[in-house]
Design a protein around this motif. Structure first.
Motif, mmCIF file in Angstrom:
data_model
loop_
_atom_site.group_PDB
_atom_site.id
_atom_site.type_symbol
_atom_site.label_atom_id
_atom_site.label_comp_id
_atom_site.label_asym_id
_atom_site.label_seq_id
_atom_site.Cartn_x
_atom_site.Cartn_y
_atom_site.Cartn_z
ATOM 1 N N ARG A 154 58.590 91.239 2.720
ATOM 2 C CA ARG A 154 57.764 90.688 3.783
ATOM 3 C C ARG A 154 58.657 90.075 4.853
ATOM 4 N NH1 ARG A 154 52.686 87.678 0.810
ATOM 5 N NH2 ARG A 154 51.928 89.504 -0.333
ATOM 6 N N THR A 155 58.291 90.257 6.104
ATOM 7 C CA THR A 155 59.213 89.943 7.182
ATOM 8 C C THR A 155 58.556 89.091 8.271
ATOM 9 O OG1 THR A 155 60.227 92.109 6.809
ATOM 10 C CG2 THR A 155 60.820 90.956 8.824
ATOM 11 N N ALA A 156 59.208 87.975 8.639
ATOM 12 C CA ALA A 156 58.804 87.156 9.777
ATOM 13 C C ALA A 156 59.519 87.654 11.020
ATOM 14 C CB ALA A 156 59.144 85.700 9.511
ATOM 15 N N LEU A 157 58.912 87.458 12.189
ATOM 16 C CA LEU A 157 59.443 88.004 13.429
ATOM 17 C C LEU A 157 59.544 86.935 14.510
ATOM 18 C CD1 LEU A 157 57.328 91.275 13.679
ATOM 19 C CD2 LEU A 157 59.689 91.083 12.865
ATOM 20 N N LEU A 158 60.502 87.132 15.430
ATOM 21 C CA LEU A 158 60.686 86.196 16.525
ATOM 22 C C LEU A 158 61.444 86.865 17.668
ATOM 23 C CD1 LEU A 158 60.585 83.217 17.542
ATOM 24 C CD2 LEU A 158 62.774 82.886 16.396
ATOM 25 N N PHE A 159 60.882 86.828 18.874
ATOM 26 C CA PHE A 159 61.573 87.339 20.055
ATOM 27 C C PHE A 159 62.445 86.251 20.671
ATOM 28 C CE2 PHE A 159 58.113 90.511 20.188
ATOM 29 C CZ PHE A 159 58.826 91.663 20.514
ATOM 30 N N SER A 160 63.550 86.659 21.293
ATOM 31 C CA SER A 160 64.342 85.745 22.101
ATOM 32 C C SER A 160 63.581 85.482 23.407
ATOM 33 C CB SER A 160 65.712 86.351 22.416
ATOM 34 O OG SER A 160 65.560 87.558 23.160
ATOM 35 N N PRO A 161 63.891 84.386 24.120
ATOM 36 C CA PRO A 161 63.170 84.071 25.363
ATOM 37 C C PRO A 161 63.228 85.166 26.420
ATOM 38 C CG PRO A 161 64.379 82.152 24.608
ATOM 39 C CD PRO A 161 64.802 83.303 23.726
ATOM 40 N N SER A 193 61.166 80.160 14.048
ATOM 41 C CA SER A 193 60.740 79.825 15.402
ATOM 42 C C SER A 193 61.935 79.317 16.186
ATOM 43 C CB SER A 193 59.645 78.756 15.354
ATOM 44 O OG SER A 193 59.290 78.322 16.648
ATOM 45 N N LEU A 194 62.022 79.692 17.462
ATOM 46 C CA LEU A 194 63.087 79.227 18.343
ATOM 47 C C LEU A 194 62.579 78.089 19.224
ATOM 48 C CD1 LEU A 194 64.943 82.346 19.816
ATOM 49 C CD2 LEU A 194 65.921 80.587 18.347
ATOM 50 N N SER A 195 63.438 77.107 19.470
ATOM 51 C CA SER A 195 63.118 76.077 20.454
ATOM 52 C C SER A 195 63.072 76.731 21.830
ATOM 53 C CB SER A 195 64.175 74.970 20.424
ATOM 54 O OG SER A 195 65.460 75.495 20.703
ATOM 55 N N PRO A 196 62.352 76.152 22.786
ATOM 56 C CA PRO A 196 62.227 76.772 24.109
ATOM 57 C C PRO A 196 63.559 77.063 24.804
ATOM 58 C CG PRO A 196 60.600 75.047 23.859
ATOM 59 C CD PRO A 196 61.496 74.957 22.661
ATOM 60 N N ASN A 197 64.571 76.237 24.574
ATOM 61 C CA ASN A 197 65.878 76.487 25.187
ATOM 62 C C ASN A 197 66.715 77.497 24.401
ATOM 63 O OD1 ASN A 197 66.822 75.017 22.980
ATOM 64 N ND2 ASN A 197 67.299 73.184 24.170
ATOM 65 N N GLY A 198 66.213 77.929 23.253
ATOM 66 C CA GLY A 198 66.889 78.946 22.466
ATOM 67 C C GLY A 198 68.050 78.442 21.633
ATOM 68 N N ASN A 199 68.256 77.127 21.579
ATOM 69 C CA ASN A 199 69.419 76.573 20.877
ATOM 70 C C ASN A 199 69.172 76.306 19.394
ATOM 71 O OD1 ASN A 199 70.934 76.576 23.240
ATOM 72 N ND2 ASN A 199 70.295 74.506 23.798
ATOM 73 N N MET A 200 67.912 76.043 19.036
ATOM 74 C CA MET A 200 67.592 75.706 17.648
ATOM 75 C C MET A 200 66.596 76.705 17.065
ATOM 76 S SD MET A 200 67.225 71.576 17.210
ATOM 77 C CE MET A 200 65.783 71.476 18.268
ATOM 78 N N PHE A 227 57.721 75.830 17.003
ATOM 79 C CA PHE A 227 57.955 74.949 18.140
ATOM 80 C C PHE A 227 56.842 75.122 19.176
ATOM 81 C CE2 PHE A 227 62.443 75.226 16.735
ATOM 82 C CZ PHE A 227 62.783 73.889 16.776
ATOM 83 N N SER A 228 56.449 74.033 19.807
ATOM 84 C CA SER A 228 55.546 74.122 20.949
ATOM 85 C C SER A 228 56.344 74.574 22.168
ATOM 86 C CB SER A 228 54.877 72.778 21.223
ATOM 87 O OG SER A 228 55.848 71.779 21.497
ATOM 88 N N PRO A 229 55.713 75.270 23.122
ATOM 89 C CA PRO A 229 56.445 75.762 24.297
ATOM 90 C C PRO A 229 57.115 74.668 25.119
ATOM 91 C CG PRO A 229 54.377 76.932 24.081
ATOM 92 C CD PRO A 229 54.344 75.815 23.062
ATOM 93 N N ASP A 230 56.576 73.439 25.088
ATOM 94 C CA ASP A 230 57.219 72.361 25.836
ATOM 95 C C ASP A 230 58.362 71.706 25.065
ATOM 96 O OD1 ASP A 230 55.954 70.795 23.931
ATOM 97 O OD2 ASP A 230 54.529 69.892 25.321
ATOM 98 N N GLY A 231 58.592 72.147 23.825
ATOM 99 C CA GLY A 231 59.713 71.658 23.032
ATOM 100 C C GLY A 231 59.523 70.304 22.389
ATOM 101 N N LYS A 232 58.334 69.695 22.527
ATOM 102 C CA LYS A 232 58.112 68.357 21.992
ATOM 103 C C LYS A 232 57.727 68.357 20.512
ATOM 104 C CE LYS A 232 56.539 66.423 26.414
ATOM 105 N NZ LYS A 232 55.393 65.777 27.103
ATOM 106 N N PHE A 233 57.028 69.405 20.094
ATOM 107 C CA PHE A 233 56.432 69.403 18.759
ATOM 108 C C PHE A 233 56.888 70.584 17.907
ATOM 109 C CE2 PHE A 233 53.046 67.678 21.642
ATOM 110 C CZ PHE A 233 53.208 66.343 21.281
ATOM 111 N N LEU A 234 56.709 70.407 16.607
ATOM 112 C CA LEU A 234 56.849 71.497 15.654
ATOM 113 C C LEU A 234 55.615 71.440 14.758
ATOM 114 C CD1 LEU A 234 59.142 73.621 14.654
ATOM 115 C CD2 LEU A 234 59.222 72.117 12.676
ATOM 116 N N ALA A 235 54.828 72.505 14.749
ATOM 117 C CA ALA A 235 53.653 72.575 13.880
ATOM 118 C C ALA A 235 54.040 73.298 12.607
ATOM 119 C CB ALA A 235 52.506 73.299 14.585
ATOM 120 N N SER A 236 53.514 72.835 11.462
ATOM 121 C CA SER A 236 53.870 73.456 10.186
ATOM 122 C C SER A 236 52.655 73.570 9.287
ATOM 123 C CB SER A 236 54.959 72.642 9.475
ATOM 124 O OG SER A 236 54.490 71.349 9.124
ATOM 125 N N THR A 237 52.682 74.581 8.411
ATOM 126 C CA THR A 237 51.636 74.766 7.404
ATOM 127 C C THR A 237 52.293 75.019 6.056
ATOM 128 O OG1 THR A 237 51.455 77.190 7.602
ATOM 129 C CG2 THR A 237 50.198 75.867 9.159
#
Length: 273
Positions: free
Chosen positions: A49-56, A98-105, A141-151
């Motif tokens: 099973r595979t999780a996915l994430l695009f770069s900005p 998930s990537l932070s909006p600035n792509g650093n984390m 990460f939220s798009p504004d970089g303030k939050f991280l939502a988790s389940t």
């Protein structure tokens, strides 16, 4: 629009930041034209099973596998259509990234019941916290970089929550800020609107729900015929109630659903039988 081609359960589906591509995974990764729904090509490499994430910039795709592929994070060049880098984790598997909006984390939700923040360039661990359940399913990460939502998974013995609870955390400290409660079963995936004001969630209780991030209030709940393993907003959507495209998916089929909700008080939700 219905997209068919996967031969196994579809675990993740995401739009690229430029809204030109749609990526889906069931082990094999499919890339689709987001406008026409036509499959463009496939990426092979994960056996699980595979999780996915695009770069900005939408030119790179990250994928993470669970268990049988030895818990690897792979980096794909979408122009060359090939794997260019691979990192190996030391957990029981990675459910989501998930990537932070600035792509650093990068945030990783793991089967060892941890949320980890990593420096993307150096691949060093910056922060780690444990969940209240057996394992963490999503970290976003939220798009504004303030939050991280988790389940988390349902099998929680802790009175603090887990399973059907969505937690909103500080993106840097990972401390809990508030919870979103309403789902009856495990929440498989979550998605923020581009302005970070709203959050969509899909669950094995066969529902999709939308939440106000600032108040924690549930705004709407929609029934689905199958378990909902993920949702995704188009990044060009300016207001969720004006235009929002949400993806719900089950076994081998993607349903692209356009939701137009202009009523301030949506009708009450009834769990499908």
């Amino acid at each position: 629009m219905v997209l068919e081609g996967h031969n196994d359960q579809i675990i993740r589906v995401i739009f690229s930041p430029d809204d030109k591509l749609l990526a889906s995974s069931s082990g094999t990764i499919f890339l689709w034209d987001a406008e026409t729904g036509k499959k463009i090509y496939e990426l092979e490499g994960h056996a699980a099973r595979t999780a996915l994430l695009f770069s900005p910039d939408s030119k790179t795709l990250y994928s993470a596998s669970f268990r049988s592929d030895n818990d690897t994070i792979k980096v794909w060049d979408l122009e060359k259509k090939e794997e260019i880098m691979k990192f190996r984790e030391r957990t029981d598997g990675t459910f989501n990234i998930s990537l932070s909006p600035n792509g650093n984390m990068m945030a990783l939700a793991s089967a060892d019941n941890s949320i980890r923040l990593r420096d993307v360039k150096k691949w060093i661990e910056l922060k780690r916290v444990n969940g209240d359940s057996e394992f963490v399913i999503s970290a976003l990460f939220s798009p504004d970089g303030k939050f991280l939502a988790s389940t988390e998974s349902e099998n929680s013995s802790s009175p603090k929550g887990g399973g059907n609870t969505i937690w909103l955390r500080d993106a840097n400290t990972l401390k809990k800020i508030k919870s979103f409660n309403g789902h009856k079963k495990t929440v498989g995936n979550i998605s923020f609107t581009p302005d970070s004001n709203f959050l969509a969630s899909g669950s094995t209780d066969k529902s999709l729900r939308i939440w106000d991030v600032n108040t924690g209030k549930e705004l709407i709940a929609l029934p689905h015929t199958e378990e909902v393993f993920g949702v995704s907003f188009l990044l060009t959507a300016k207001k969720w109630h004006q235009y929002q495209e949400v993806v719900q998916y089950g076994y081998g089929i993607l349903n692209l659903i356009l939701i137009s909700c202009t009523t301030p008080n949506p009708p009450p939700f009834t769990t499908p039988s």
